[in-house]
Scaffold this active site. Structure first.
Site, short mmCIF file in Angstrom:
data_model
loop_
_atom_site.label_atom_id
_atom_site.label_comp_id
_atom_site.label_asym_id
_atom_site.label_seq_id
_atom_site.Cartn_x
_atom_site.Cartn_y
_atom_site.Cartn_z
N LYS A 26 32.53 -4.43 -19.76
CA LYS A 26 31.57 -3.25 -20.37
C LYS A 26 32.28 -2.14 -20.58
O LYS A 26 33.12 -1.58 -19.42
CB LYS A 26 30.39 -2.94 -19.56
CG LYS A 26 29.28 -4.17 -19.52
CD LYS A 26 28.37 -4.07 -18.63
CE LYS A 26 28.62 -3.80 -17.07
NZ LYS A 26 27.47 -3.85 -16.19
N THR B 296 21.39 7.88 -17.77
CA THR B 296 21.66 6.39 -18.13
C THR B 296 21.61 5.58 -16.72
O THR B 296 22.41 4.23 -16.70
CB THR B 296 23.09 6.24 -18.63
OG1 THR B 296 23.95 6.98 -17.77
CG2 THR B 296 23.13 7.00 -19.86
N GLY C 143 20.72 2.80 -14.24
CA GLY C 143 20.24 1.25 -14.47
C GLY C 143 20.68 0.61 -15.82
O GLY C 143 20.18 -0.50 -16.30
N THR C 144 21.88 1.14 -16.44
CA THR C 144 22.22 0.40 -17.60
C THR C 144 22.81 -1.11 -17.18
O THR C 144 22.57 -1.92 -18.11
CB THR C 144 23.26 1.08 -18.41
OG1 THR C 144 24.26 1.59 -17.47
CG2 THR C 144 22.77 2.57 -18.92
N GLY C 145 23.61 -1.02 -16.20
CA GLY C 145 24.02 -2.33 -15.95
C GLY C 145 23.19 -3.47 -15.41
O GLY C 145 23.14 -4.51 -16.11
N CYS C 146 22.04 -3.09 -14.66
CA CYS C 146 21.07 -3.80 -14.43
C CYS C 146 20.48 -4.40 -15.38
O CYS C 146 19.87 -5.70 -15.62
CB CYS C 146 20.14 -3.31 -13.36
SG CYS C 146 20.66 -2.63 -11.80
#
Length: 271
Positions: free
Chosen positions: A175, A206, A208-211
């Protein structure tokens, strides 16, 4: 009526609702699958950061997993916060006995920079968890933590991918959200390569983007998509969620998990 595809998240609880188990279940609902959970840790967390974290005993994690999988079954599993080597190894052992595809989000630190993985657990992630992953989804900080490779350009993303793949996942998504310019991710299995690009939204909210991305990939895999299709769809979903991220509390707000359920095609950034 038949049940929708079932996806299990194995992760920590975010009391502020922006990341972790809460973000995973919201994503799964928005994408039309039935979300289930194995809670590995409880955090006291809000828009300003993580004020405290308490991991659950391995016995409790194992019992939750067996309870869900043995009765209900799963079509995909997503892992997130696994705070200790014992939890990493417990979850890896459980996943090794599961036929469903596994999306591993190797969470190391929170969006605010708070550590969520003990340094002693890194080797267990490398040698136990990554080898059972269908897709691993590290960000650039997690790549550096796991492999020592520091990425400062798109070209270095290939080097990072090779380093992560050496630990055994079938696919990896590097990412590139921390790089300047457009939001670019690299999906590869070492032979096939997909560059996924999206406009960068001027929105600081932003959390929580990875989850959200990892859960969206798992949801699409549960619906029978190939890995490239699942990751491409998930990228589109998380891009829309970032565009709609909203202020909550005094710090960083969450992405908008429901953006695709409304009549708008994308949400403008909000202050």
């Amino acid at each position: 009526m038949s049940a929708p595809p079932r996806v299990l998240t194995v992760a920590g609880s975010d009391s502020g609702g922006g990341a972790g188990i809460q973000a995973d279940l919201k994503t799964m609902l928005a994408l039309g699958v039935h979300g289930m959970s194995v809670i590995t840790a409880v955090t006291a967390q809000n828009s300003l950061g993580v004020q405290g974290a308490w991991e659950l005993p391995a016995q409790a994690v194992r019992a939750q997993f067996r309870s869900v999988v043995d009765d209900i079954g799963v079509q995909a599993v997503k892992t997130g916060m696994l705070a200790s080597a014992e939890l990493v190894e417990t979850v890896a052992e459980l996943l090794a006995g599961t036929d469903a595809p596994v999306v591993v989000d190797p969470v190391g630190v929170s969006k605010h920079g708070d550590p969520l993985l003990a340094p002693a657990a890194l080797d267990s992630v490398r040698t136990k968890l990554l080898p059972v992953a269908t897709v691993a989804t590290p960000n650039l900080d997690e790549v550096a933590q796991l492999t020592g490779v520091r990425v400062d350009s798109e070209r270095r993303m290939r080097t990072a991918a090779e380093a992560v793949l050496a630990y055994g996942p079938r696919w990896v998504v590097i990412k590139g959200g921390h790089l300047a310019g457009e939001a670019v991710d690299l999906l590869t299995d070492g032979a096939e390569e997909h560059w996924l690009r999206a406009a960068r939204h001027d929105n600081r909210h932003t959390h929580g983007t990875g989850c959200t991305l990892a859960s969206a990939i798992a949801a699409r895999l549960a619906k029978g998509r190939s890995v490239p299709e699942a990751v491409t769809d998930a990228k589109e979903y998380v891009t829309g969620a970032i565009a709609g991220g909203f202020a909550l509390g005094a710090g960083l707000g969450p992405v908008d998990h429901r953006w695709n359920l409304t009549t708008r095609t994308a949400a403008p950034p909000r202050a």
